[in-house]
Design an enzyme around this catalytic site. Sequence first.
Site, PDB file in Angstrom:
ATOM      1  N   ASN A   4       0.854  -1.196   0.000  1.00 29.68           N
ATOM      2  CA  ASN A   4       0.000   0.000   0.000  1.00 29.68           C
ATOM      3  C   ASN A   4       0.893   1.251   0.000  1.00 29.68           C
ATOM      4  O   ASN A   4       2.118   1.132   0.065  1.00 29.68           O
ATOM      5  CB  ASN A   4      -0.911  -0.065   1.234  1.00 29.68           C
ATOM      6  N   PRO A   5       0.310   2.454  -0.028  1.00 35.01           N
ATOM      7  CA  PRO A   5       1.122   3.674  -0.179  1.00 35.01           C
ATOM      8  C   PRO A   5       2.213   3.892   0.875  1.00 35.01           C
ATOM      9  O   PRO A   5       3.279   4.396   0.551  1.00 35.01           O
ATOM     10  CB  PRO A   5       0.086   4.795  -0.126  1.00 35.01           C
ATOM     11  N   CYS A   6       1.934   3.594   2.103  1.00 36.27           N
ATOM     12  CA  CYS A   6       2.986   3.892   3.105  1.00 36.27           C
ATOM     13  C   CYS A   6       3.895   2.707   3.378  1.00 36.27           C
ATOM     14  O   CYS A   6       4.789   2.764   4.236  1.00 36.27           O
ATOM     15  CB  CYS A   6       2.342   4.423   4.380  1.00 36.27           C
ATOM     16  N   GLU A  36       3.481  -0.397   4.617  1.00 40.72           N
ATOM     17  CA  GLU A  36       3.364  -1.366   5.715  1.00 40.72           C
ATOM     18  C   GLU A  36       2.517  -2.589   5.376  1.00 40.72           C
ATOM     19  O   GLU A  36       2.456  -3.528   6.146  1.00 40.72           O
ATOM     20  CB  GLU A  36       2.796  -0.668   6.969  1.00 40.72           C
ATOM     21  N   THR A  85      -3.418  10.126  11.154  1.00 43.02           N
ATOM     22  CA  THR A  85      -4.540  10.891  11.709  1.00 43.02           C
ATOM     23  C   THR A  85      -5.086  10.271  12.974  1.00 43.02           C
ATOM     24  O   THR A  85      -5.440  10.992  13.915  1.00 43.02           O
ATOM     25  CB  THR A  85      -5.716  10.976  10.703  1.00 43.02           C
TER      26      THR A  85
HETATM   27  O1  CDP Z   1      -4.240   7.385  10.635  1.00 41.55           O
HETATM   28  P1  CDP Z   1      -4.960   6.917   9.419  1.00 41.55           P
HETATM   29  O2  CDP Z   1      -5.904   5.792   9.665  1.00 41.55           O
HETATM   30  O3  CDP Z   1      -5.664   8.058   8.726  1.00 41.55           O
HETATM   31  O4  CDP Z   1      -3.915   6.393   8.310  1.00 41.55           O
HETATM   32  P2  CDP Z   1      -2.348   6.020   8.386  1.00 41.55           P
HETATM   33  O5  CDP Z   1      -2.118   5.002   9.436  1.00 41.55           O
HETATM   34  O6  CDP Z   1      -1.540   7.264   8.446  1.00 41.55           O
HETATM   35  O7  CDP Z   1      -2.116   5.356   6.971  1.00 41.55           O
HETATM   36  C1  CDP Z   1      -2.509   4.026   6.725  1.00 41.55           C
HETATM   37  C2  CDP Z   1      -2.742   3.802   5.275  1.00 41.55           C
HETATM   38  O8  CDP Z   1      -3.862   4.572   4.842  1.00 41.55           O
HETATM   39  C3  CDP Z   1      -1.642   4.248   4.335  1.00 41.55           C
HETATM   40  O9  CDP Z   1      -0.579   3.362   4.218  1.00 41.55           O
HETATM   41  C4  CDP Z   1      -2.406   4.346   3.044  1.00 41.55           C
HETATM   42  O10 CDP Z   1      -2.630   3.063   2.506  1.00 41.55           O
HETATM   43  C5  CDP Z   1      -3.708   4.943   3.500  1.00 41.55           C
HETATM   44  N1  CDP Z   1      -3.718   6.423   3.365  1.00 41.55           N
HETATM   45  C6  CDP Z   1      -4.199   6.999   2.216  1.00 41.55           C
HETATM   46  O11 CDP Z   1      -4.612   6.304   1.308  1.00 41.55           O
HETATM   47  N2  CDP Z   1      -4.207   8.371   2.060  1.00 41.55           N
HETATM   48  C7  CDP Z   1      -3.749   9.165   3.031  1.00 41.55           C
HETATM   49  N3  CDP Z   1      -3.757  10.491   2.865  1.00 41.55           N
HETATM   50  C8  CDP Z   1      -3.244   8.601   4.216  1.00 41.55           C
HETATM   51  C9  CDP Z   1      -3.249   7.226   4.356  1.00 41.55           C
END
Ligand code: CDP
Length: 570
Positions: free
Chosen positions: A269-271, A273, A421
């Site tokens: 996925n994008p980040c 993990e 977030t």
């Molecule tokens: O805290 P939150 O649930 O918003 O997300 P995160 O843990 O920062 O990011 C988890 C995953 O959500 C990322 O790896 C992406 O796959 C997705 N993500 C996204 O699609 N777009 C964003 N702006 C942030 C996160």
Amino acid sequence: MKFSENAIKVLERRYLSKDEEGNLIETVEGLFRRVANHIAEADKHYDSNSDTKALAEEFFEMMTNLEFMPNSPTLMNAGKPLGQLSACFVLPVPDSMDGIFDAVKNAALIHKSGGGTGFSFSRIRPAGSSVRSTGGVASGPISFMKVFNAATEAVKQGGTRRGANMGILRVDHPNITEFIQCKKDSAEITNFNISVGITEKFMEAVKADTYYDLIDPKTKEVVGQKRAKEVYDLIVDMAWNNGEPGIVFLDRLNRDNVVPSQGEIESTNPCGEQPLLPYESCNLGSINLNAVLDEEEGKFVINYAKLARIVDSAVHFLDNVIDMNKYPLEEIEKTTKSTRKIGLGVMGFADLLFKLGIPYNSEEAIAVAGKIMEFIETRGREASRELAKTRGPFPLFGESIFKDEEPIRNATVTTIAPTGTISIICGASGGVEPLFAISFIRNVMDNDELLEVHDYFRKVAEERGFYSDELMREIAQKGSLAHVEGVPEDVKRVFVTAHDISPEYHIRMQAAFQEFTDNAVSKTVNFPNSATREDVSDVYRLAYELGCKGVTIYRDGSRDLQVLNVGKVK
Ligand code: CDP
């Protein structure tokens, strides 16, 4: 309720339901009731008499007590018409016009629903090769990435949050050097994180300083050779320059591929993990480690019984999400439900270390990381096996690498997300990262400055009698306690921030969590501005040796637009 002012602001701005004019039509309590009720509903699929009311209450309490938080799309969409609950998707990009533009369309649908998408562009034939139907010349993976990027940009405004992508290219693709440099040369790939898909073969060739084969993905023929070390040095150079590309160890992702019969894992996925099969999605959730600390006579201890209870409930919650989710494509629903991957992780690890009085850059911290994550992984799998007793194992269990073990409900259980977030909502430090700053100055409207200090640090400073706004400002300016007078030495040792921690400790911490994580760990290795290319290279090698699945680095000040600059926070 326990939400901070900041958390409520974020919830109001981005999560609470609004009417067409943008007026709030939901309270914070209402949001968590909506999510809890909806996710509890899934139990009815397995037992029509089950008491989903009590379960909804359990989920509600777990979230509003800031013990556990699901990923953002679940908070935003559960119980609403859109109903898309996952953060992570991987889509295949085949080597055909139809296939490529199907993927563009599918990605747009996913972004609109709040999910992020990862792609491997490795199957696309290299630039310059022939296109039979038109007699023309292929434009190659990088030019198509720009199409995906433009589509993401356009959808961004309409969606609930900014679209995010991961783009991966195998190191043996003929266009690899162009890919490694693609974000330097182009402002057209801004909505992508990029990573080079590294193979063991390549790493061996780097070590032995030999050449390796470049393979045309369409013909499978060897079309050239490159000196591995030159390519490796180029990756290091670019990452040193501006933090990209990252690297991901493809063979390792596939060593942990639970159902190899379904094909290869090509992307995350994008980040980074969450490695996934093409058309697979995964929903994440994170335990707030602040919530599992008990204070006994002024000392903090980890309450493992409480942690166990939260893990059990969180696994139940995340498995239910799979059933309640409304998938953007039938294909994704089918693939996701055949493995039922979930990704349970943690946030607030840096806070926990502060409270335990353990420096992040210490052997003790590495040991604590391993102990906590081993506990969560073991307990999480037990919870998933328990679910399998009544709900059955994931449908492809019989052809999975676990087929001779006790049936388990979810092909993977653990993932360490960035919690960008949801950590703000919980007032916790993000994922397993160290804090970036103990205090910082936020510029608010009318040039007003707001001094923000880490809650627990403020408490310690007040109790120990060295708190002053002036000192906190100095700490914000310097970005670290290391050279601030008036802070006791033992406090300096414990309250370390990202730049006090050597890159080696960053990577060792990532590896400590990775050891007990089914999927992967979101982590950035911070380097000081003065770090050399050799320093970056050393960390890559260490990550490889320690069993990490990938590496993302960032050298301070190396990007023009740095979001959070030590000393001058915008
Ligand atoms: O805290 P939150 O649930 O918003 O997300 P995160 O843990 O920062 O990011 C988890 C995953 O959500 C990322 O790896 C992406 O796959 C997705 N993500 C996204 O699609 N777009 C964003 N702006 C942030 C996160």
